[in-house]
Write a protein that holds these residues in place. Structure first.
Motif, PDB file in Angstrom:
ATOM      1  N   GLN A  55       4.855  -5.150   4.628  1.00  0.00           N
ATOM      2  CA  GLN A  55       5.883  -4.114   4.686  1.00  0.00           C
ATOM      3  C   GLN A  55       7.259  -4.744   4.927  1.00  0.00           C
ATOM      4  O   GLN A  55       8.267  -4.289   4.370  1.00  0.00           O
ATOM      5  N   ARG A  56       7.320  -5.796   5.721  1.00  0.00           N
ATOM      6  CA  ARG A  56       8.578  -6.502   5.936  1.00  0.00           C
ATOM      7  C   ARG A  56       9.077  -7.148   4.634  1.00  0.00           C
ATOM      8  O   ARG A  56      10.277  -7.179   4.366  1.00  0.00           O
ATOM      9  N   VAL A  57       8.140  -7.661   3.844  1.00  0.00           N
ATOM     10  CA  VAL A  57       8.510  -8.236   2.542  1.00  0.00           C
ATOM     11  C   VAL A  57       9.099  -7.154   1.646  1.00  0.00           C
ATOM     12  O   VAL A  57      10.104  -7.372   0.951  1.00  0.00           O
ATOM     13  N   MET A  58       8.482  -5.963   1.664  1.00  0.00           N
ATOM     14  CA  MET A  58       9.000  -4.846   0.871  1.00  0.00           C
ATOM     15  C   MET A  58      10.425  -4.491   1.292  1.00  0.00           C
ATOM     16  O   MET A  58      11.282  -4.203   0.456  1.00  0.00           O
ATOM     17  N   ILE A  59      10.675  -4.521   2.605  1.00  0.00           N
ATOM     18  CA  ILE A  59      12.023  -4.229   3.107  1.00  0.00           C
ATOM     19  C   ILE A  59      12.987  -5.330   2.678  1.00  0.00           C
ATOM     20  O   ILE A  59      14.131  -5.060   2.288  1.00  0.00           O
ATOM     21  N   LEU A  86      19.210   3.320   0.752  1.00  0.00           N
ATOM     22  CA  LEU A  86      17.826   2.854   0.878  1.00  0.00           C
ATOM     23  C   LEU A  86      16.924   4.077   1.041  1.00  0.00           C
ATOM     24  O   LEU A  86      17.133   4.895   1.932  1.00  0.00           O
ATOM     25  N   ILE A  87      15.943   4.203   0.155  1.00  0.00           N
ATOM     26  CA  ILE A  87      14.967   5.291   0.247  1.00  0.00           C
ATOM     27  C   ILE A  87      13.674   4.712   0.793  1.00  0.00           C
ATOM     28  O   ILE A  87      13.124   3.760   0.227  1.00  0.00           O
ATOM     29  N   ALA A  88      13.190   5.261   1.902  1.00  0.00           N
ATOM     30  CA  ALA A  88      11.963   4.766   2.532  1.00  0.00           C
ATOM     31  C   ALA A  88      10.924   5.880   2.531  1.00  0.00           C
ATOM     32  O   ALA A  88      11.082   6.887   3.220  1.00  0.00           O
ATOM     33  N   ILE A 135      11.706   1.553  -0.482  1.00  0.00           N
ATOM     34  CA  ILE A 135      10.531   0.972   0.165  1.00  0.00           C
ATOM     35  C   ILE A 135       9.387   1.937  -0.103  1.00  0.00           C
ATOM     36  O   ILE A 135       9.420   3.087   0.331  1.00  0.00           O
ATOM     37  N   PHE A 136       8.382   1.474  -0.830  1.00  0.00           N
ATOM     38  CA  PHE A 136       7.288   2.353  -1.213  1.00  0.00           C
ATOM     39  C   PHE A 136       6.254   2.461  -0.095  1.00  0.00           C
ATOM     40  O   PHE A 136       6.187   1.632   0.811  1.00  0.00           O
TER      41      PHE A 136
END
Length: 334
Positions: free
Chosen positions: A164-168, A179-181, A98-99
């Motif tokens: 941000q939810r879409v990215m997740i 998962l890298i956040a 997640i960028f």
């Protein structure tokens, strides 16, 4: 792979950037592990090497950056030695990210449904119809109402929290093992931030994904992490259980970070701060890299670089204060 094997082992990682001004040692001998189902928090000021560490693990370091040393073992396989084709199979599948900025990470010309489906088709061998169904399920899972309708929306039609939810959703669409956040709640208001953190907690429990979360916000780290890595000037300077680290920090820098974080019970008019800034590549001090900013600095700190030592408590710290025995550092200004 044995059950006892760590999911991720990073050993003496060195990621340098070759610039006209010389070599920037962004990550300089960093080591850590992540267990299956564990959340590791990495914290530190800007310039400490947090994001470069995550990009190194993800295989996203481009020129002039280069991994010049160390190993990144994912399920026992060294990611620094595999082919680009093998690495691409892992990216977005077994390892997702997640960028920090969903605005720049999402393609503004493509509908969000297509961007989720594209990842699923690439890694899960599904046809378009199946990928669309899975995409809508993922949008619902991350708490997006009207998922069927918003599947056809463009990124600019969504709020920051929704993007941000879409990215997740994209990151979790292939059930990654890691998962890298990277600063997943930056620029979000407090309410949305709390929702995103709660969402990540629940999803971690649902699919048993290991998480590496990078943040400068200690509150975010305290909320999610099982174990914490504190970085400074490209090095790990403290590592420990999240409860022990916040209750009894062993490195003066960690103490400074905790004291500079606002607390709801504080009656002070001004927040405490750490004097100075993280040193640049051309001004890296001799000895301990933190000593110019440290109120506990001794003569030895100026000329001799401390090693990362393991204490009896199980914590690790890079500080000469703990050379002979474990001590509790106390801020006398309190």
């Amino acid at each position: 792979m044995t059950l006892q094997e760590k999911l991720l082992e990073v050993k003496e990682l060195k990621t340098y950037f070759m610039t006209n001004r010389g070599v920037t040692r962004s990550v300089d001998g960093v080591s850590f592990t992540i267990e299956h189902g564990e959340v590791l928090g990495i914290v530190g000021e800007s310039g400490s090497g947090k994001s470069v560490t995550s990009y190194s693990v993800m295989g996203l370091v481009d020129e002039p950056g280069e991994i010049v040393g160390g190993e990144i073992l994912f399920e026992g396989k060294d990611l620094t030695k595999i082919s680009k084709k093998e690495l691409k199979k892992l990216q977005g599948n077994s390892i997702s990210m997640i960028f920090q900025e969903p605005v720049t990470s999402l393609n503004p010309l493509l509908k969000i449904g297509y961007q989720i489906s594209e990842n699923i088709i690439l890694h899960q061998s599904m046809n378009k119809r199946m990928a669309k169904q899975k995409s809508i399920e993922m949008l619902k899972k991350v708490g997006i109402a009207r998922a069927n309708e918003l599947y056809n929306a463009y990124p600019h039609e969504l709020s920051g929290g929704m993007r941000q939810r879409v990215m997740i959703a994209i990151a979790l669409s292939c059930n990654p093992k890691l998962l890298i956040a990277d600063e997943p709640t930056t620029a979000l208001d407090v309410t949305i931030q709390a929702q995103i953190l709660s969402l990540m907690k629940n999803l971690r429990m649902d699919i048993n994904t290991s998480v590496m979360i990078i943040s400068h916000d200690l509150g975010v780290i305290a909320e999610l992490a099982d174990r914490v890595l504190v970085m400074y000037a490209g090095q790990v300077i403290e590592e420990g259980n999240v409860f022990d680290l916040f209750k009894s920090p062993k490195h003066p820098y960690t103490l400074g970070l905790i004291n500079s974080t606002p607390k709801i019970t504080d009656t002070k008019e001004l927040l405490d701060s750490i004097p100075g800034t993280v040193p640049g590549p051309s001004e890296m001090p001799t000895g301990c890299r933190f000593h110019p900013r440290c109120k506990f600095a001794m003569k030895k700190c100026v000329n001799h670089e401390p090693f990362l030592q393991k204490l009896s408590s199980g914590s690790k710290v890079r500080c000469w204060l703990h050379e002979e025995k474990e001590v509790n550092i106390v801020d006398e200004s309190e």
